[in-house]
Design a protein around this motif. Structure first.
Motif, PDB file in Angstrom:
ATOM      1  N   GLY A   1       6.292   8.702 -14.721  1.00 55.84           N
ATOM      2  CA  GLY A   1       4.871   8.550 -14.438  1.00 55.84           C
ATOM      3  C   GLY A   1       4.459   7.095 -14.328  1.00 55.84           C
ATOM      4  N   LEU A   2       4.945   6.249 -15.259  1.00 61.78           N
ATOM      5  CA  LEU A   2       4.634   4.819 -15.204  1.00 61.78           C
ATOM      6  C   LEU A   2       5.204   4.166 -13.954  1.00 61.78           C
ATOM      7  CD1 LEU A   2       5.135   3.835 -18.959  1.00 61.78           C
ATOM      8  CD2 LEU A   2       2.970   4.074 -17.708  1.00 61.78           C
ATOM      9  N   TRP A   3       6.430   4.576 -13.575  1.00 63.95           N
ATOM     10  CA  TRP A   3       7.026   4.034 -12.354  1.00 63.95           C
ATOM     11  C   TRP A   3       6.206   4.461 -11.136  1.00 63.95           C
ATOM     12  CZ3 TRP A   3       8.955   6.587  -8.079  1.00 63.95           C
ATOM     13  CH2 TRP A   3       9.543   5.777  -7.118  1.00 63.95           C
ATOM     14  N   ALA A   4       5.755   5.714 -11.071  1.00 64.63           N
ATOM     15  CA  ALA A   4       4.971   6.194  -9.936  1.00 64.63           C
ATOM     16  C   ALA A   4       3.646   5.439  -9.833  1.00 64.63           C
ATOM     17  CB  ALA A   4       4.728   7.695 -10.070  1.00 64.63           C
ATOM     18  N   ILE A   5       3.012   5.185 -10.969  1.00 71.55           N
ATOM     19  CA  ILE A   5       1.749   4.440 -10.953  1.00 71.55           C
ATOM     20  C   ILE A   5       1.969   3.004 -10.455  1.00 71.55           C
ATOM     21  CG2 ILE A   5      -0.030   3.429 -12.449  1.00 71.55           C
ATOM     22  CD1 ILE A   5       0.161   6.042 -14.115  1.00 71.55           C
ATOM     23  N   SER A   6       3.054   2.361 -10.912  1.00 71.14           N
ATOM     24  CA  SER A   6       3.320   0.989 -10.466  1.00 71.14           C
ATOM     25  C   SER A   6       3.666   0.950  -8.981  1.00 71.14           C
ATOM     26  CB  SER A   6       4.439   0.360 -11.296  1.00 71.14           C
ATOM     27  OG  SER A   6       5.673   0.989 -11.021  1.00 71.14           O
ATOM     28  N   ALA A   7       4.408   1.933  -8.490  1.00 73.48           N
ATOM     29  CA  ALA A   7       4.731   1.981  -7.059  1.00 73.48           C
ATOM     30  C   ALA A   7       3.477   2.245  -6.234  1.00 73.48           C
ATOM     31  CB  ALA A   7       5.776   3.063  -6.801  1.00 73.48           C
ATOM     32  N   TRP A   8       2.590   3.082  -6.735  1.00 74.42           N
ATOM     33  CA  TRP A   8       1.339   3.376  -6.033  1.00 74.42           C
ATOM     34  C   TRP A   8       0.482   2.115  -5.922  1.00 74.42           C
ATOM     35  CZ3 TRP A   8      -0.312   7.982  -3.885  1.00 74.42           C
ATOM     36  CH2 TRP A   8      -1.637   8.024  -3.481  1.00 74.42           C
ATOM     37  N   LYS A   9       0.399   1.362  -7.013  1.00 78.79           N
ATOM     38  CA  LYS A   9      -0.406   0.137  -7.013  1.00 78.79           C
ATOM     39  C   LYS A   9       0.230  -0.946  -6.147  1.00 78.79           C
ATOM     40  CE  LYS A   9      -2.752   0.759 -11.386  1.00 78.79           C
ATOM     41  NZ  LYS A   9      -2.993   0.234 -12.734  1.00 78.79           N
ATOM     42  N   ALA A  10       1.561  -1.004  -6.091  1.00 77.42           N
ATOM     43  CA  ALA A  10       2.241  -2.026  -5.299  1.00 77.42           C
ATOM     44  C   ALA A  10       2.041  -1.813  -3.810  1.00 77.42           C
ATOM     45  CB  ALA A  10       3.729  -2.031  -5.635  1.00 77.42           C
ATOM     46  N   THR A  11       1.817  -0.601  -3.378  1.00 73.86           N
ATOM     47  CA  THR A  11       1.646  -0.303  -1.957  1.00 73.86           C
ATOM     48  C   THR A  11       0.187  -0.036  -1.600  1.00 73.86           C
ATOM     49  OG1 THR A  11       2.094   2.034  -2.336  1.00 73.86           O
ATOM     50  CG2 THR A  11       3.974   0.650  -1.756  1.00 73.86           C
ATOM     51  N   ALA A  12      -0.742  -0.441  -2.441  1.00 72.97           N
ATOM     52  CA  ALA A  12      -2.157  -0.116  -2.236  1.00 72.97           C
ATOM     53  C   ALA A  12      -2.732  -0.774  -0.994  1.00 72.97           C
ATOM     54  CB  ALA A  12      -2.965  -0.511  -3.463  1.00 72.97           C
ATOM     55  N   GLY A  13      -2.310  -1.968  -0.654  1.00 73.36           N
ATOM     56  CA  GLY A  13      -2.918  -2.675   0.470  1.00 73.36           C
ATOM     57  C   GLY A  13      -2.216  -2.461   1.794  1.00 73.36           C
ATOM     58  N   ILE A  14      -1.209  -1.629   1.848  1.00 70.40           N
ATOM     59  CA  ILE A  14      -0.433  -1.458   3.066  1.00 70.40           C
ATOM     60  C   ILE A  14      -1.060  -0.350   3.914  1.00 70.40           C
ATOM     61  CG2 ILE A  14       1.821  -0.819   3.996  1.00 70.40           C
ATOM     62  CD1 ILE A  14       3.052  -2.021   1.486  1.00 70.40           C
ATOM     63  N   GLU A  15      -1.278  -0.648   5.192  1.00 74.24           N
ATOM     64  CA  GLU A  15      -1.835   0.332   6.127  1.00 74.24           C
ATOM     65  C   GLU A  15      -0.686   1.071   6.815  1.00 74.24           C
ATOM     66  OE1 GLU A  15      -5.141   0.811   7.218  1.00 74.24           O
ATOM     67  OE2 GLU A  15      -5.912  -0.492   5.638  1.00 74.24           O
ATOM     68  N   MET A  16      -0.893   2.360   7.077  1.00 77.05           N
ATOM     69  CA  MET A  16       0.110   3.141   7.791  1.00 77.05           C
ATOM     70  C   MET A  16      -0.431   3.458   9.181  1.00 77.05           C
ATOM     71  SD  MET A  16       2.507   6.290   6.536  1.00 77.05           S
ATOM     72  CE  MET A  16       1.259   7.320   5.915  1.00 77.05           C
ATOM     73  N   SER A  17       0.422   3.273  10.197  1.00 77.10           N
ATOM     74  CA  SER A  17      -0.005   3.510  11.574  1.00 77.10           C
ATOM     75  C   SER A  17      -0.093   5.006  11.857  1.00 77.10           C
ATOM     76  CB  SER A  17       0.984   2.855  12.548  1.00 77.10           C
ATOM     77  OG  SER A  17       2.221   3.549  12.500  1.00 77.10           O
ATOM     78  N   VAL A  18      -0.597   5.334  13.027  1.00 81.03           N
ATOM     79  CA  VAL A  18      -0.705   6.729  13.446  1.00 81.03           C
ATOM     80  C   VAL A  18       0.676   7.362  13.517  1.00 81.03           C
ATOM     81  CG1 VAL A  18      -1.421   8.231  15.362  1.00 81.03           C
ATOM     82  CG2 VAL A  18      -2.841   6.295  14.692  1.00 81.03           C
ATOM     83  N   HIS A  19       1.652   6.604  13.993  1.00 83.26           N
ATOM     84  CA  HIS A  19       3.016   7.119  14.081  1.00 83.26           C
ATOM     85  C   HIS A  19       3.583   7.441  12.696  1.00 83.26           C
ATOM     86  CE1 HIS A  19       3.190   6.285  18.336  1.00 83.26           C
ATOM     87  NE2 HIS A  19       2.784   5.031  18.117  1.00 83.26           N
ATOM     88  N   GLY A  20       3.239   6.638  11.711  1.00 86.49           N
ATOM     89  CA  GLY A  20       3.669   6.902  10.344  1.00 86.49           C
ATOM     90  C   GLY A  20       3.072   8.196   9.806  1.00 86.49           C
ATOM     91  N   TRP A  21       1.776   8.423  10.070  1.00 83.45           N
ATOM     92  CA  TRP A  21       1.128   9.662   9.625  1.00 83.45           C
ATOM     93  C   TRP A  21       1.720  10.878  10.330  1.00 83.45           C
ATOM     94  CZ3 TRP A  21      -1.343   9.980   5.320  1.00 83.45           C
ATOM     95  CH2 TRP A  21      -2.007   8.879   4.806  1.00 83.45           C
ATOM     96  N   ILE A  22       2.035  10.726  11.609  1.00 81.00           N
ATOM     97  CA  ILE A  22       2.665  11.839  12.345  1.00 81.00           C
ATOM     98  C   ILE A  22       4.043  12.135  11.755  1.00 81.00           C
ATOM     99  CG2 ILE A  22       3.634  12.525  14.583  1.00 81.00           C
ATOM    100  CD1 ILE A  22       1.308  10.971  15.889  1.00 81.00           C
ATOM    101  N   ALA A  23       4.824  11.095  11.494  1.00 82.00           N
ATOM    102  CA  ALA A  23       6.156  11.283  10.904  1.00 82.00           C
ATOM    103  C   ALA A  23       6.053  11.922   9.526  1.00 82.00           C
ATOM    104  CB  ALA A  23       6.891   9.948  10.826  1.00 82.00           C
ATOM    105  N   LEU A  24       5.076  11.494   8.730  1.00 83.59           N
ATOM    106  CA  LEU A  24       4.876  12.070   7.402  1.00 83.59           C
ATOM    107  C   LEU A  24       4.505  13.548   7.504  1.00 83.59           C
ATOM    108  CD1 LEU A  24       4.654  11.575   4.320  1.00 83.59           C
ATOM    109  CD2 LEU A  24       2.241  11.061   4.713  1.00 83.59           C
ATOM    110  N   GLY A  25       3.604  13.871   8.413  1.00 86.58           N
ATOM    111  CA  GLY A  25       3.193  15.269   8.597  1.00 86.58           C
ATOM    112  C   GLY A  25       4.336  16.145   9.090  1.00 86.58           C
TER     113      GLY A  25
END
Length: 118
Positions: free
Chosen positions: A23-47
Protein backbone atom coordinates in the motif's frame (compact mmCIF):
# COMPACT_ATOMS: atom_id res chain seq x y z
CA UNK A 1 -14.64 -20.47 16.73
CA UNK A 2 -11.13 -21.84 16.32
CA UNK A 3 -8.19 -20.33 18.11
CA UNK A 4 -5.24 -19.14 16.05
CA UNK A 5 -2.02 -21.03 16.77
CA UNK A 6 1.46 -19.49 16.70
CA UNK A 7 2.25 -20.49 13.09
CA UNK A 8 -0.98 -19.00 11.79
CA UNK A 9 -0.36 -15.79 13.75
CA UNK A 10 3.10 -15.46 12.19
CA UNK A 11 1.70 -15.98 8.69
CA UNK A 12 -1.08 -13.44 9.30
CA UNK A 13 1.42 -10.91 10.65
CA UNK A 14 3.71 -11.39 7.63
CA UNK A 15 0.78 -10.96 5.24
CA UNK A 16 -0.37 -7.83 7.06
CA UNK A 17 3.14 -6.37 6.81
CA UNK A 18 3.27 -7.18 3.09
CA UNK A 19 -0.11 -5.50 2.60
CA UNK A 20 1.04 -2.33 4.35
CA UNK A 21 4.32 -2.24 2.39
CA UNK A 22 2.47 -2.75 -0.92
CA UNK A 23 0.00 0.00 0.00
CA UNK A 24 2.80 2.45 0.87
CA UNK A 25 4.60 1.61 -2.37
CA UNK A 26 1.38 2.16 -4.39
CA UNK A 27 0.80 5.54 -2.74
CA UNK A 28 4.39 6.65 -3.45
CA UNK A 29 4.15 5.50 -7.08
CA UNK A 30 0.82 7.32 -7.46
CA UNK A 31 2.31 10.54 -6.10
CA UNK A 32 5.46 10.22 -8.25
CA UNK A 33 3.40 10.10 -11.45
CA UNK A 34 0.88 12.79 -10.44
CA UNK A 35 2.07 15.43 -12.90
CA UNK A 36 2.42 13.21 -15.95
CA UNK A 37 -0.17 13.60 -18.72
CA UNK A 38 -1.28 10.61 -20.78
CA UNK A 39 -2.05 11.07 -24.48
CA UNK A 40 -5.17 9.83 -26.24
CA UNK A 41 -3.19 6.89 -27.59
CA UNK A 42 -2.20 5.94 -24.05
CA UNK A 43 -5.85 5.96 -22.90
CA UNK A 44 -6.84 3.85 -25.91
CA UNK A 45 -4.05 1.35 -25.16
CA UNK A 46 -5.08 1.25 -21.49
CA UNK A 47 -8.73 0.66 -22.40
CA UNK A 48 -7.95 -2.05 -24.97
CA UNK A 49 -5.52 -3.78 -22.60
CA UNK A 50 -8.12 -3.80 -19.83
CA UNK A 51 -10.85 -5.03 -22.16
CA UNK A 52 -8.83 -7.91 -23.62
CA UNK A 53 -7.48 -8.91 -20.20
CA UNK A 54 -11.03 -9.18 -18.89
CA UNK A 55 -12.12 -11.01 -22.05
CA UNK A 56 -9.35 -13.61 -21.73
CA UNK A 57 -9.95 -14.03 -17.98
CA UNK A 58 -13.70 -14.48 -18.42
CA UNK A 59 -13.16 -16.86 -21.33
CA UNK A 60 -10.76 -19.03 -19.35
CA UNK A 61 -13.13 -19.14 -16.36
CA UNK A 62 -15.97 -20.14 -18.69
CA UNK A 63 -13.80 -22.97 -20.04
CA UNK A 64 -13.02 -24.12 -16.50
CA UNK A 65 -16.71 -24.28 -15.60
CA UNK A 66 -17.61 -25.95 -18.91
CA UNK A 67 -14.93 -28.63 -18.59
CA UNK A 68 -15.87 -29.29 -14.97
CA UNK A 69 -19.59 -29.56 -15.70
CA UNK A 70 -19.26 -31.86 -18.72
CA UNK A 71 -16.64 -34.18 -17.24
CA UNK A 72 -13.56 -33.23 -19.24
CA UNK A 73 -11.57 -32.91 -16.00
CA UNK A 74 -12.28 -36.50 -14.99
CA UNK A 75 -10.10 -38.03 -17.71
CA UNK A 76 -6.95 -36.43 -16.26
CA UNK A 77 -7.42 -37.97 -12.80
CA UNK A 78 -6.28 -41.58 -13.18
CA UNK A 79 -6.28 -42.24 -9.42
CA UNK A 80 -9.96 -41.32 -9.17
CA UNK A 81 -10.77 -43.48 -12.20
CA UNK A 82 -9.09 -46.51 -10.62
CA UNK A 83 -10.89 -45.85 -7.35
CA UNK A 84 -14.30 -45.57 -9.03
CA UNK A 85 -13.69 -48.72 -11.09
CA UNK A 86 -12.71 -50.74 -8.02
CA UNK A 87 -15.71 -49.33 -6.17
CA UNK A 88 -18.07 -50.42 -8.97
CA UNK A 89 -16.52 -53.89 -9.03
CA UNK A 90 -16.99 -54.21 -5.28
CA UNK A 91 -13.26 -54.67 -4.65
CA UNK A 92 -12.93 -51.78 -2.21
CA UNK A 93 -10.43 -49.04 -2.65
CA UNK A 94 -7.31 -50.81 -1.40
CA UNK A 95 -6.50 -48.09 1.11
CA UNK A 96 -6.92 -48.38 4.84
CA UNK A 97 -8.18 -45.61 7.07
CA UNK A 98 -4.62 -44.84 8.12
CA UNK A 99 -3.66 -44.13 4.49
CA UNK A 100 -6.36 -41.53 3.81
CA UNK A 101 -4.35 -38.67 5.30
CA UNK A 102 -1.08 -39.55 3.57
CA UNK A 103 0.49 -37.15 1.13
CA UNK A 104 1.88 -39.83 -1.19
CA UNK A 105 -1.45 -41.04 -2.57
CA UNK A 106 -0.17 -40.42 -6.08
CA UNK A 107 2.27 -43.36 -5.86
CA UNK A 108 1.85 -45.88 -8.63
CA UNK A 109 1.56 -48.93 -6.37
CA UNK A 110 -1.56 -47.66 -4.53
CA UNK A 111 -3.81 -48.16 -7.56
CA UNK A 112 -2.73 -51.74 -8.26
CA UNK A 113 -5.23 -54.52 -7.57
CA UNK A 114 -4.76 -56.72 -4.54
CA UNK A 115 -2.85 -59.97 -5.16
CA UNK A 116 -5.03 -63.08 -5.51
CA UNK A 117 -5.67 -65.01 -2.34
CA UNK A 118 -4.19 -68.41 -2.35
Amino acid sequence: MQRINMGQAIVLAALAILLVVAGLWAISAWKATAGIEMSVHGWIALGLGTFFSLLIGCGLMALVFYSSRYGYDEAADSFRQKYELRKKQGLGHGLGRQDLGRKDLGRKDLGRPDPPAG
